[in-house]
Scaffold this motif. Sequence first.
Motif, PDB file in Angstrom:
ATOM      1  N   ALA A   8      -2.702   2.767  -5.265  1.00 27.50           N
ATOM      2  CA  ALA A   8      -4.236   2.296  -4.863  1.00 27.50           C
ATOM      3  C   ALA A   8      -4.574   1.435  -6.341  1.00 27.50           C
ATOM      4  N   GLU A  45      -7.769  -4.877  -0.159  1.00 24.73           N
ATOM      5  CA  GLU A  45      -6.802  -3.792   0.127  1.00 24.73           C
ATOM      6  C   GLU A  45      -7.550  -2.675   0.971  1.00 24.73           C
ATOM      7  N   ARG A  46      -8.742  -2.511   0.597  1.00 27.29           N
ATOM      8  CA  ARG A  46      -9.280  -1.403   1.563  1.00 27.29           C
ATOM      9  C   ARG A  46      -9.430  -1.866   2.923  1.00 27.29           C
ATOM     10  N   ASP A  90      -9.330  -5.546  -4.514  1.00 31.08           N
ATOM     11  CA  ASP A  90      -9.561  -4.149  -4.063  1.00 31.08           C
ATOM     12  C   ASP A  90     -10.299  -4.246  -2.608  1.00 31.08           C
ATOM     13  N   ARG A  91     -11.117  -5.187  -2.518  1.00 29.32           N
ATOM     14  CA  ARG A  91     -11.747  -5.319  -1.235  1.00 29.32           C
ATOM     15  C   ARG A  91     -11.025  -5.429   0.063  1.00 29.32           C
ATOM     16  N   ARG A 105       0.787  -1.307  -0.094  1.00 28.25           N
ATOM     17  CA  ARG A 105       0.011  -0.046   0.002  1.00 28.25           C
ATOM     18  C   ARG A 105       0.582   1.223   0.185  1.00 28.25           C
TER      19      ARG A 105
END
Length: 514
Positions: free
Chosen positions: A18, A57-58, A54-55, A13
């Motif tokens: 992103a 990563e968030r 992506d989920r 990150r």
Amino acid sequence: MAIYSCNLASVGRTTHAAGTAGAHLRYITRDGAQPTVEAHGIPLDPAQAATWMDREERGARSNARLIDKLRVAIPRELSPEERQALVRDFVRDLTGDRVPWMFAIHQSGEDAHNPHAHIVLRDRDPQTGKRVLRLSDSARDREKAGLVPKAVEWIRERWEHHANLALERAGHDTRIDRRSLEAQGIERAPTIHIGPRAQHVEEHVHRAESKTRTNALGREIDYPAIDKGRTRKDRNAEIVDLNLERASRSPDAETRLRALFEREQGRLDRQLESELTGLTRKRTQEERALKKDFRTQEASLKSERRDEYNSVAGVQREALRGKVRALRDRQRDERTALKGRQSSLWSRFRRAVDWTGNTRRRHIEARRVQVAAHKGERHALAAESRAAWRALRDGVAGRFAPCEHDLAEQKRLALSAMRDMHRRGEAQADAKRQLRERAREEERRRLEEEIRLAKTLAQRPSPAQNASSDTKPVIGRERQRTAFSAVELQSQISDPTTRRQGRAQSYNDPRPTR
């Protein structure tokens, strides 16, 4: 032949933008690469896999390491099914299926000569959320956790083990070695790495040219003088030729034969690639020339549209400026007149003697009404101006829209026709490469069979030791057979007419022989 290549990198990150991890999953599973995909804990669909990443990563911490990505070169000797089984066994050995993973094997189209696999590891236990592989930890922390201290060396060793095991199961004598050439005791110069951008320019655009550059320390490096007109590809070809020349002088007969084989096959490969590279560059130049021609036409049309707009806009701008000046002057006169009426001697006297304050309130109300009216007039003029400019833009755009649409349609059709023609050319080039690859593999199998036969005959006992007196004709034939020495084998390998007898069809002919 099988080569060793195993590269490990990561996406974090703090080190990447992103969405980089999800974009990498979309890249390795793209349809254009025709990948063979397997996954555990990650959706197989590219869009769903990217959404899942992506989920993840968030939900990760701000400095988290999102994925570890590996790229390994798969031995060309293996079949597609054996390659898939090899990568699957390797990934399961690394992870034990305790963390989510995905791999995509690229072995079709442009990657037919370079089969490789992209592997993605998400080092998080889905149940506990804790790390399992700990590839980013130091050697001391890994050792405390009961893992092999050096993660990269461990991964490289496991890939070597699984690849060699797969080659052994498939019946191939070839093996790969993760050590350097010097550590292996091989007197062979290593080639230079060519990046994807440089390779694309070399193969699709033009021959790369060296330029004088300044490094980060301010030192100017004269690459043209260093390279002497050679590209990295040329230098690699020189290194390969030098290595084959050394091998052809080896005291080992088998090494000499293999060197002669590789030299002859490399010559044929370079001859074909030189022809195909020229055709590829020509296709690139044709497409660029066509796009440039349409860009010129588009620029000319835009220039005409801009000139017409500016000419009409100048007239309209002067008309609007006249209206603005007239409105400003009229409103100024009205404000001056109202101020003069309210500041006259009679008006001041009435305000002074009107103890109820009605006169003052009427004056204030008159000024407020005038301000609101003037504001409304200005807003109306601004709306009229916007409508006029909008009508002007729409009118000019409407007059030029058919021309722009026709030009865009012509561009689409021309590019579509050219790309269809180029795809046919690329298909023919792939057919030539496949035919050349089949010819190389056929020659390789023939060489291996001849070397095996020569070794078998060389290990047989001499016929004279076990022959009886009534088998002299047989002894003569056996001696003639065992006389098939390495020197004769080398002469057969080095003679192109003997090696290619019965194969009159050119490698450049993509039509298969019957």
